[in-house]
Design an enzyme around this catalytic site. Structure first.
Site, PDB file in Angstrom:
ATOM      1  N   ARG A  98       1.703  -7.072  -1.070  1.00  0.00           N
ATOM      2  CA  ARG A  98       1.544  -5.617  -1.006  1.00  0.00           C
ATOM      3  C   ARG A  98       2.014  -5.114   0.369  1.00  0.00           C
ATOM      4  O   ARG A  98       1.215  -4.661   1.186  1.00  0.00           O
ATOM      5  CB  ARG A  98       0.089  -5.238  -1.287  1.00  0.00           C
ATOM      6  CG  ARG A  98      -0.343  -5.662  -2.680  1.00  0.00           C
ATOM      7  CD  ARG A  98      -1.764  -5.297  -2.997  1.00  0.00           C
ATOM      8  NE  ARG A  98      -1.924  -3.908  -3.359  1.00  0.00           N
ATOM      9  CZ  ARG A  98      -3.083  -3.358  -3.714  1.00  0.00           C
ATOM     10  NH1 ARG A  98      -4.171  -4.081  -3.747  1.00  0.00           N
ATOM     11  NH2 ARG A  98      -3.156  -2.078  -4.027  1.00  0.00           N
ATOM     12  N   ASP A 139      -3.074  -0.813 -13.596  1.00  0.00           N
ATOM     13  CA  ASP A 139      -4.531  -0.957 -13.433  1.00  0.00           C
ATOM     14  C   ASP A 139      -5.249  -1.089 -14.780  1.00  0.00           C
ATOM     15  O   ASP A 139      -6.396  -1.534 -14.819  1.00  0.00           O
ATOM     16  CB  ASP A 139      -5.109   0.239 -12.669  1.00  0.00           C
ATOM     17  CG  ASP A 139      -4.595   0.300 -11.249  1.00  0.00           C
ATOM     18  OD1 ASP A 139      -4.070  -0.720 -10.764  1.00  0.00           O
ATOM     19  OD2 ASP A 139      -4.703   1.367 -10.627  1.00  0.00           O
ATOM     20  N   LYS A 144     -11.311   6.941  -8.029  1.00  0.00           N
ATOM     21  CA  LYS A 144     -11.297   6.080  -6.833  1.00  0.00           C
ATOM     22  C   LYS A 144     -10.035   6.293  -6.017  1.00  0.00           C
ATOM     23  O   LYS A 144     -10.078   6.524  -4.801  1.00  0.00           O
ATOM     24  CB  LYS A 144     -11.381   4.602  -7.236  1.00  0.00           C
ATOM     25  CG  LYS A 144     -11.088   3.650  -6.077  1.00  0.00           C
ATOM     26  CD  LYS A 144     -11.129   2.194  -6.493  1.00  0.00           C
ATOM     27  CE  LYS A 144      -9.816   1.585  -6.887  1.00  0.00           C
ATOM     28  NZ  LYS A 144      -8.898   1.226  -5.797  1.00  0.00           N
ATOM     29  N   ASN A 145      -8.873   6.201  -6.687  1.00  0.00           N
ATOM     30  CA  ASN A 145      -7.635   6.201  -5.907  1.00  0.00           C
ATOM     31  C   ASN A 145      -7.298   7.578  -5.336  1.00  0.00           C
ATOM     32  O   ASN A 145      -6.545   7.680  -4.368  1.00  0.00           O
ATOM     33  CB  ASN A 145      -6.484   5.628  -6.745  1.00  0.00           C
ATOM     34  CG  ASN A 145      -6.653   4.119  -6.917  1.00  0.00           C
ATOM     35  OD1 ASN A 145      -7.410   3.484  -6.173  1.00  0.00           O
ATOM     36  ND2 ASN A 145      -5.979   3.545  -7.890  1.00  0.00           N
ATOM     37  N   ARG A 176     -16.384  -2.261  -6.148  1.00  0.00           N
ATOM     38  CA  ARG A 176     -15.413  -1.575  -5.285  1.00  0.00           C
ATOM     39  C   ARG A 176     -14.901  -0.297  -5.951  1.00  0.00           C
ATOM     40  O   ARG A 176     -14.600   0.683  -5.267  1.00  0.00           O
ATOM     41  CB  ARG A 176     -14.207  -2.480  -5.034  1.00  0.00           C
ATOM     42  CG  ARG A 176     -14.394  -3.470  -3.914  1.00  0.00           C
ATOM     43  CD  ARG A 176     -13.051  -4.011  -3.465  1.00  0.00           C
ATOM     44  NE  ARG A 176     -12.085  -2.925  -3.403  1.00  0.00           N
ATOM     45  CZ  ARG A 176     -10.799  -3.018  -3.711  1.00  0.00           C
ATOM     46  NH1 ARG A 176     -10.299  -4.154  -4.089  1.00  0.00           N
ATOM     47  NH2 ARG A 176     -10.010  -1.976  -3.627  1.00  0.00           N
ATOM     48  N   CYS A 199      -7.428  -5.694  -3.097  1.00  0.00           N
ATOM     49  CA  CYS A 199      -7.374  -6.711  -4.144  1.00  0.00           C
ATOM     50  C   CYS A 199      -6.185  -7.639  -3.962  1.00  0.00           C
ATOM     51  O   CYS A 199      -5.087  -7.200  -3.610  1.00  0.00           O
ATOM     52  CB  CYS A 199      -7.290  -6.028  -5.507  1.00  0.00           C
ATOM     53  SG  CYS A 199      -8.892  -5.444  -6.064  1.00  0.00           S
TER      54      CYS A 199
HETATM   55  N1  EPU Z   1       5.697  -1.874  -2.312  1.00  0.00           N
HETATM   56  C1  EPU Z   1       6.592  -2.332  -1.388  1.00  0.00           C
HETATM   57  N2  EPU Z   1       6.612  -1.725  -0.167  1.00  0.00           N
HETATM   58  C2  EPU Z   1       5.777  -0.713   0.179  1.00  0.00           C
HETATM   59  C3  EPU Z   1       4.847  -0.269  -0.783  1.00  0.00           C
HETATM   60  C4  EPU Z   1       4.826  -0.861  -2.017  1.00  0.00           C
HETATM   61  O1  EPU Z   1       7.371  -3.245  -1.654  1.00  0.00           O
HETATM   62  O2  EPU Z   1       5.849  -0.214   1.308  1.00  0.00           O
HETATM   63  C5  EPU Z   1       5.671  -2.468  -3.671  1.00  0.00           C
HETATM   64  C6  EPU Z   1       4.383  -3.238  -3.956  1.00  0.00           C
HETATM   65  O3  EPU Z   1       4.458  -4.567  -3.502  1.00  0.00           O
HETATM   66  C7  EPU Z   1       4.260  -3.118  -5.446  1.00  0.00           C
HETATM   67  C8  EPU Z   1       4.910  -1.769  -5.758  1.00  0.00           C
HETATM   68  O4  EPU Z   1       5.678  -1.429  -4.618  1.00  0.00           O
HETATM   69  O5  EPU Z   1       5.038  -4.120  -6.047  1.00  0.00           O
HETATM   70  C9  EPU Z   1       3.924  -0.645  -6.043  1.00  0.00           C
HETATM   71  O6  EPU Z   1       2.950  -0.578  -5.017  1.00  0.00           O
HETATM   72  P1  EPU Z   1       2.196   0.792  -4.659  1.00  0.00           P
HETATM   73  O7  EPU Z   1       2.492   1.093  -3.244  1.00  0.00           O
HETATM   74  O8  EPU Z   1       2.526   1.822  -5.676  1.00  0.00           O
HETATM   75  O9  EPU Z   1       0.695   0.374  -4.822  1.00  0.00           O
HETATM   76  P2  EPU Z   1      -0.504   0.664  -3.827  1.00  0.00           P
HETATM   77  O10 EPU Z   1      -0.347   1.989  -3.210  1.00  0.00           O
HETATM   78  O11 EPU Z   1      -0.698  -0.520  -2.973  1.00  0.00           O
HETATM   79  C10 EPU Z   1      -1.937   1.887  -5.621  1.00  0.00           C
HETATM   80  C11 EPU Z   1      -3.342   1.765  -6.131  1.00  0.00           C
HETATM   81  C12 EPU Z   1      -3.432   0.507  -6.984  1.00  0.00           C
HETATM   82  C13 EPU Z   1      -2.428   0.616  -8.130  1.00  0.00           C
HETATM   83  C14 EPU Z   1      -1.011   0.838  -7.586  1.00  0.00           C
HETATM   84  C15 EPU Z   1       0.019   1.077  -8.657  1.00  0.00           C
HETATM   85  C16 EPU Z   1      -4.633   2.826  -4.443  1.00  0.00           C
HETATM   86  C17 EPU Z   1      -5.582   2.694  -3.324  1.00  0.00           C
HETATM   87  N3  EPU Z   1      -4.256   1.702  -5.017  1.00  0.00           N
HETATM   88  O12 EPU Z   1      -1.704   0.718  -4.841  1.00  0.00           O
HETATM   89  O13 EPU Z   1      -4.743   0.480  -7.497  1.00  0.00           O
HETATM   90  O14 EPU Z   1      -2.434  -0.577  -8.868  1.00  0.00           O
HETATM   91  O15 EPU Z   1      -1.020   1.991  -6.700  1.00  0.00           O
HETATM   92  O16 EPU Z   1      -0.329   2.161  -9.443  1.00  0.00           O
HETATM   93  O17 EPU Z   1      -4.249   3.924  -4.809  1.00  0.00           O
HETATM   94  C18 EPU Z   1      -6.665  -0.526  -8.376  1.00  0.00           C
HETATM   95  O18 EPU Z   1      -7.162   0.609  -8.429  1.00  0.00           O
HETATM   96  O19 EPU Z   1      -7.194  -1.536  -8.910  1.00  0.00           O
HETATM   97  C19 EPU Z   1      -5.399  -0.699  -7.672  1.00  0.00           C
HETATM   98  C20 EPU Z   1      -4.952  -1.899  -7.287  1.00  0.00           C
END
Ligand code: EPU
Length: 422
Positions: free
Chosen positions: A125, A309, A24-25, A401, A120
């Site tokens: 985020r 995850d 998915k990701n 999803r 989610c």
């Molecule tokens: N963060 C910030 N600022 C930013 C970006 C992130 O403070 O600009 C913080 C977030 O609040 C969080 C941490 O950094 O505390 C990590 O966030 P990250 O950006 O790594 O997460 P994401 O890109 O929003 C992706 C996956 C998530 C997975 C996380 C961590 C996708 C579409 N989503 O989210 O997947 O949990 O990385 O590995 O790739 C899921 O599949 O259920 C899911 C939520």
């Protein structure tokens, strides 16, 4: 969005062979990246899940021609017909990865208007690091009334230092850097398998990316990117892990094929510590379990640490382990809501901010429970498989999803799961 409940008759032992779907990701990053190619892209091994459907709707809204074969998991995207650079709120609310259209549209067309993403509800985020990276490449980026407006006449490669490791931020800056003049270096980059997969896809369309999988990624921009061959996305690491946990939870014997065992090492180590047997083959993992599991403790971390995850399905399993487990969630603020639901099933859990202390009990009992996000839904499925009686899970659209036909796969292994519409 489906309006259905899942019914799980607990206590069935899972046994057999199951094939894992495409990630998915990685899919939600590579689909917007097709915008960067001047020629049509053929993407294979895509999962038939709601996040992919939203991605298709988004590309079509932008004007791209998309052919989608869900049975084969093949998508053909011709982005040469794109005629707008805004994404509607209705689509952004449904998917976290809608923010990736900022980087992709900015790179290819010098302009993007994308509402802040949904996805989610697992805590704050923000996307400040995504924006910081694009500004470092020379883009003007403002957020006005909840919409990110990004503009650039010409992006220029630069050094980008991420304040924290962020998967989304790394993806978005990689996408933006593909058409920038010169070299972009991302420091403190995420190392997740889907970052490497995105880098490989970008390489396949002619962009030079080095260092993906380490914390320093270098991208040499090239405005003439063009797909030359089909690209298949990697298997889903989190689906693989969910199936491994389901096998252990039912004291079953399950072989998961089409996966990459090295992506699963953090989970494998914990399942072994609990007393399950895990064997790796080239592209398969067999999980067997007999007798009671031992309690274990873990903290979620960025890759290659224990993935956030899988924290939710794993903490569901720990509810019936012998002893006290401590789970620390370091990535997201609000990712224990499944445990509150599991208290209805008899789970004995105390939550102190980012730490859950789980006292194992011998047997969960069935209850009506609500999925509050994607992986919470998966955790409740694990709980339902273990429980005595028939568990009802509301809000199954969260599960759809990110998991391709989850109950069909589990039923093929001996589970008894059905759906009813309200
Ligand atoms: N963060 C910030 N600022 C930013 C970006 C992130 O403070 O600009 C913080 C977030 O609040 C969080 C941490 O950094 O505390 C990590 O966030 P990250 O950006 O790594 O997460 P994401 O890109 O929003 C992706 C996956 C998530 C997975 C996380 C961590 C996708 C579409 N989503 O989210 O997947 O949990 O990385 O590995 O790739 C899921 O599949 O259920 C899911 C939520």
């Amino acid at each position: 969005m489906s309006d259905e409940r899942m019914l799980i008759v607990g206590g069935q032992r899972l046994e057999g062979v199951v094939h894992v779907s495409g990630g998915k990701n990685t899919a939600v990053a590579i689909i917007p990246a097709t915008i960067l190619s001047q020629t049509p892209c053929v993407i294979e091994n895509l999962p038939d899940i709601e996040d992919v459907h939203v991605s298709i709707e988004t590309l079509r809204y932008l004007g791209a021609m998309v052919e989608w074969n869900p049975q084969e998991g093949i998508m053909i995207v011709d982005s040469s017909t794109i005629n707008r650079t805004d994404v509607p709120l209705e689509l952004c609310r449904r998917m976290r990865a809608s923010s990736y259209y900022i980087g992709a549209l900015l790179a290819r067309f010098g302009s993007a208007q994308v509402p802040l993403p949904g996805g989610c509800d697992i805590g704050r985020r923000p996307i400040d690091q995504h924006i910081k990276g694009m500004r470092a490449l020379g883009a003007e980026v403002e957020t006005c009334h909840g919409t990110v407006n990004a503009r650039a006449n010409c992006l220029t490669g630069n050094d980008v230092f991420m304040d924290m490791v962020t998967v989304g931020g790394t993806v978005n800056v990689m996408l933006a850097a593909t058409h920038a003049e010169g070299l972009t270096t991302i420091y403190n980059a995420a190392k997740e398998p889907h970052i490497v997969d995105l880098a490989n896809f970008l390489g396949s369309i002619g962009c030079r990316v080095k260092g993906a999988g380490t914390d320093v990624i270098r991208i040499r921009g090239n405005p003439n990117l063009a797909a030359r061959r089909p690209y298949a996305v990697i298997p889903d690491q989190i689906e693989t892990g969910t199936l491994m946990i389901a096998a252990a939870a039912t004291h079953g014997d399950v072989t998961i094929t089409g996966c990459i065992p090295t992506h699963m090492e953090a989970l494998t180590a914990k399942l072994l510590e609990m007393g399950a047997r895990v064997e790796d083959k080239d592209d398969a993992i067999r999980v067997r379990s007999i007798g009671a599991h031992r309690a274990v403790s873990f903290k979620t971390q960025v890759y290659p640490g224990f993935p956030t995850d899988l924290q939710q399905p794993m903490s569901a399993l720990l509810c019936t382990a012998t002893g006290t487990s401590t789970v620390v969630e370091n990535i997201f603020e609000s990712r224990f809501r499944h445990l509150a639901e599991m208290e209805r099933m008899g789970a004995n859990v105390r939550i102190y901010e980012q730490t859950a202390v789980i006292e194992g009990i011998p047997q969960l009992h069935s209850a009506a429970v609500e999925a509050t996000d994607l992986r919470a839904g998966a955790a409740l499925v694990i709980a339902g498989l273990m429980a005595q009686g028939t568990t009802e899970i509301y809000n199954t659209h969260f599960i759809d999803r990110g998991y391709e036909h989850l109950e069909k796969k589990l039923n093929s292994l001996g589970a008894q799961i059905s759906r009813i519409s309200d």
